[in-house]
Design a protein around this motif. Structure first.
Motif, PDB file in Angstrom:
ATOM      1  N   LEU A 191      38.738  41.550  38.318  1.00  0.00           N
ATOM      2  CA  LEU A 191      39.354  41.476  36.996  1.00  0.00           C
ATOM      3  C   LEU A 191      39.378  40.042  36.478  1.00  0.00           C
ATOM      4  N   ILE A 192      39.776  39.098  37.320  1.00  0.00           N
ATOM      5  CA  ILE A 192      39.849  37.689  36.937  1.00  0.00           C
ATOM      6  C   ILE A 192      38.444  37.120  36.705  1.00  0.00           C
ATOM      7  N   GLY A 193      37.464  37.628  37.454  1.00  0.00           N
ATOM      8  CA  GLY A 193      36.089  37.164  37.312  1.00  0.00           C
ATOM      9  C   GLY A 193      35.546  37.316  35.903  1.00  0.00           C
ATOM     10  N   ALA A 194      36.046  38.283  35.172  1.00  0.00           N
ATOM     11  CA  ALA A 194      35.595  38.501  33.794  1.00  0.00           C
ATOM     12  C   ALA A 194      36.067  37.387  32.859  1.00  0.00           C
ATOM     13  N   PHE A 195      36.989  36.553  33.315  1.00  0.00           N
ATOM     14  CA  PHE A 195      37.565  35.510  32.464  1.00  0.00           C
ATOM     15  C   PHE A 195      37.186  34.102  32.923  1.00  0.00           C
ATOM     16  N   LYS A 196      36.134  33.977  33.712  1.00  0.00           N
ATOM     17  CA  LYS A 196      35.687  32.654  34.150  1.00  0.00           C
ATOM     18  C   LYS A 196      35.339  31.809  32.933  1.00  0.00           C
TER      19      LYS A 196
ATOM     20  N   LEU B 169      52.929  33.324  33.008  1.00  0.00           N
ATOM     21  CA  LEU B 169      52.786  34.289  34.098  1.00  0.00           C
ATOM     22  C   LEU B 169      52.386  35.631  33.490  1.00  0.00           C
ATOM     23  N   VAL B 170      51.335  36.239  34.043  1.00  0.00           N
ATOM     24  CA  VAL B 170      50.838  37.510  33.524  1.00  0.00           C
ATOM     25  C   VAL B 170      50.828  38.545  34.657  1.00  0.00           C
ATOM     26  N   PRO B 171      51.916  39.312  34.807  1.00  0.00           N
ATOM     27  CA  PRO B 171      51.925  40.365  35.825  1.00  0.00           C
ATOM     28  C   PRO B 171      51.076  41.550  35.378  1.00  0.00           C
ATOM     29  N   VAL B 172      50.249  42.056  36.272  1.00  0.00           N
ATOM     30  CA  VAL B 172      49.420  43.226  35.967  1.00  0.00           C
ATOM     31  C   VAL B 172      49.537  44.243  37.088  1.00  0.00           C
ATOM     32  N   ASP B 173      49.354  45.515  36.728  1.00  0.00           N
ATOM     33  CA  ASP B 173      49.402  46.576  37.733  1.00  0.00           C
ATOM     34  C   ASP B 173      48.011  47.059  38.130  1.00  0.00           C
ATOM     35  N   LEU B 174      46.969  46.396  37.609  1.00  0.00           N
ATOM     36  CA  LEU B 174      45.564  46.717  37.890  1.00  0.00           C
ATOM     37  C   LEU B 174      45.176  48.101  37.369  1.00  0.00           C
ATOM     38  N   MET B 175      45.976  48.639  36.469  1.00  0.00           N
ATOM     39  CA  MET B 175      45.679  49.925  35.847  1.00  0.00           C
ATOM     40  C   MET B 175      44.977  49.670  34.524  1.00  0.00           C
ATOM     41  N   GLU B 176      44.707  50.744  33.808  1.00  0.00           N
ATOM     42  CA  GLU B 176      44.093  50.665  32.482  1.00  0.00           C
ATOM     43  C   GLU B 176      44.910  49.729  31.602  1.00  0.00           C
ATOM     44  N   GLY B 177      44.278  48.825  30.937  1.00  0.00           N
ATOM     45  CA  GLY B 177      44.975  47.921  30.034  1.00  0.00           C
ATOM     46  C   GLY B 177      45.227  46.540  30.605  1.00  0.00           C
ATOM     47  N   SER B 178      45.056  46.337  31.893  1.00  0.00           N
ATOM     48  CA  SER B 178      45.292  45.026  32.504  1.00  0.00           C
ATOM     49  C   SER B 178      44.371  43.965  31.912  1.00  0.00           C
ATOM     50  N   ARG B 179      43.124  44.319  31.668  1.00  0.00           N
ATOM     51  CA  ARG B 179      42.160  43.378  31.096  1.00  0.00           C
ATOM     52  C   ARG B 179      42.612  42.941  29.698  1.00  0.00           C
ATOM     53  N   ALA B 180      43.118  43.885  28.903  1.00  0.00           N
ATOM     54  CA  ALA B 180      43.574  43.567  27.546  1.00  0.00           C
ATOM     55  C   ALA B 180      44.784  42.630  27.573  1.00  0.00           C
ATOM     56  N   ILE B 181      45.660  42.803  28.544  1.00  0.00           N
ATOM     57  CA  ILE B 181      46.845  41.950  28.666  1.00  0.00           C
ATOM     58  C   ILE B 181      46.415  40.523  29.023  1.00  0.00           C
ATOM     59  N   ILE B 182      45.500  40.398  29.977  1.00  0.00           N
ATOM     60  CA  ILE B 182      45.014  39.069  30.364  1.00  0.00           C
ATOM     61  C   ILE B 182      44.299  38.421  29.182  1.00  0.00           C
TER      62      ILE B 182
ATOM     63  N   LEU C  23      46.510  45.692  50.427  1.00  0.00           N
ATOM     64  CA  LEU C  23      46.445  44.337  49.865  1.00  0.00           C
ATOM     65  C   LEU C  23      45.010  43.847  49.739  1.00  0.00           C
ATOM     66  N   ASP C  24      44.169  44.159  50.722  1.00  0.00           N
ATOM     67  CA  ASP C  24      42.754  43.768  50.637  1.00  0.00           C
ATOM     68  C   ASP C  24      42.080  44.440  49.439  1.00  0.00           C
ATOM     69  N   ALA C  25      42.344  45.729  49.256  1.00  0.00           N
ATOM     70  CA  ALA C  25      41.753  46.461  48.125  1.00  0.00           C
ATOM     71  C   ALA C  25      42.257  45.896  46.793  1.00  0.00           C
ATOM     72  N   ALA C  26      43.563  45.634  46.713  1.00  0.00           N
ATOM     73  CA  ALA C  26      44.131  45.090  45.478  1.00  0.00           C
ATOM     74  C   ALA C  26      43.600  43.682  45.210  1.00  0.00           C
ATOM     75  N   ARG C  27      43.452  42.880  46.243  1.00  0.00           N
ATOM     76  CA  ARG C  27      42.936  41.506  46.081  1.00  0.00           C
ATOM     77  C   ARG C  27      41.518  41.534  45.520  1.00  0.00           C
ATOM     78  N   LYS C  28      40.686  42.432  46.049  1.00  0.00           N
ATOM     79  CA  LYS C  28      39.315  42.549  45.549  1.00  0.00           C
ATOM     80  C   LYS C  28      39.302  42.992  44.088  1.00  0.00           C
ATOM     81  N   GLU C  29      40.164  43.951  43.756  1.00  0.00           N
ATOM     82  CA  GLU C  29      40.240  44.429  42.375  1.00  0.00           C
ATOM     83  C   GLU C  29      40.721  43.326  41.435  1.00  0.00           C
ATOM     84  N   LEU C  30      41.702  42.539  41.897  1.00  0.00           N
ATOM     85  CA  LEU C  30      42.227  41.434  41.094  1.00  0.00           C
ATOM     86  C   LEU C  30      41.154  40.361  40.897  1.00  0.00           C
ATOM     87  N   GLU C  31      40.409  40.041  41.951  1.00  0.00           N
ATOM     88  CA  GLU C  31      39.336  39.046  41.844  1.00  0.00           C
ATOM     89  C   GLU C  31      38.262  39.500  40.857  1.00  0.00           C
TER      90      GLU C  31
END
Length: 152
Positions: A78-83, A8-21, A68-76
């Motif tokens: 962020l995750i898209g970079a790891f396809k 499980l990788v909790p992220v706050d969508l702030m700076e550094g989230s990409r590095a944690i993932i 939630l819509d804004a956060a969902r788009k931001e999360l998608e």
């Protein structure tokens, strides 16, 4: 010690989230472990989450739905970079972050949590608390924390 199969990788969508993932992906790869990236949104204490947000030409919607819509788009994004990086999924939860992370970790049967810590000290830590510290203190599984530096 058992090898991790679900991380499980909790992220706050702030700076550094990409590095944690990215760190979690590299850690999971040799074990063929699946990763779920979790973002929790905590409704503001001073505003009702069902407060309507509207702008000219828009349909009014609740603050919670807008956030939630804004956060969902931001999360998608962020995750898209790891396809192609392996089994990677995403999840959104509403509530106090530490409690939501612990609940998801326990009910989801995760055997490792990888999360960032901002390393705040003094008054900011007292006022903002430490989500990582709360998770470490109460998690049923190991927690790996990574120090996230904030760019100035």
């Amino acid at each position: 010690m058992p090898t991790p199969t679900r991380i499980l990788v909790p992220v706050d969508l702030m700076e550094g989230s990409r590095a944690i993932i990215d760190y979690a992906v590299q850690l999971a790869r040799p074990f063929n472990a699946s990763i779920e990236v979790l973002h929790t949104w905590e409704p503001p204490q001073y505003v009702a989450p069902d407060l309507l947000v509207a702008a000219p030409g828009w349909n009014p919607q609740s603050l919670e739905k807008t956030a939630l819509d804004a956060a969902r788009k931001e999360l998608e994004t962020l995750i898209g970079a790891f396809k192609g990086a392996g089994p990677l999924s995403q999840r959104m939860e509403v509530g106090e972050p530490a409690s939501a992370i612990l609940r998801v970790a326990e009910t989801g049967g995760y055997d490792l949590i990888v999360m960032g810590t901002h390393g705040r000290r003094g008054l900011p830590r007292l006022l903002l608390g430490s989500v990582a510290q709360k998770v470490i203190a109460r998690a049923h599984c190991p927690v790996l924390t990574l120090h996230v530096t904030e760019e100035k």
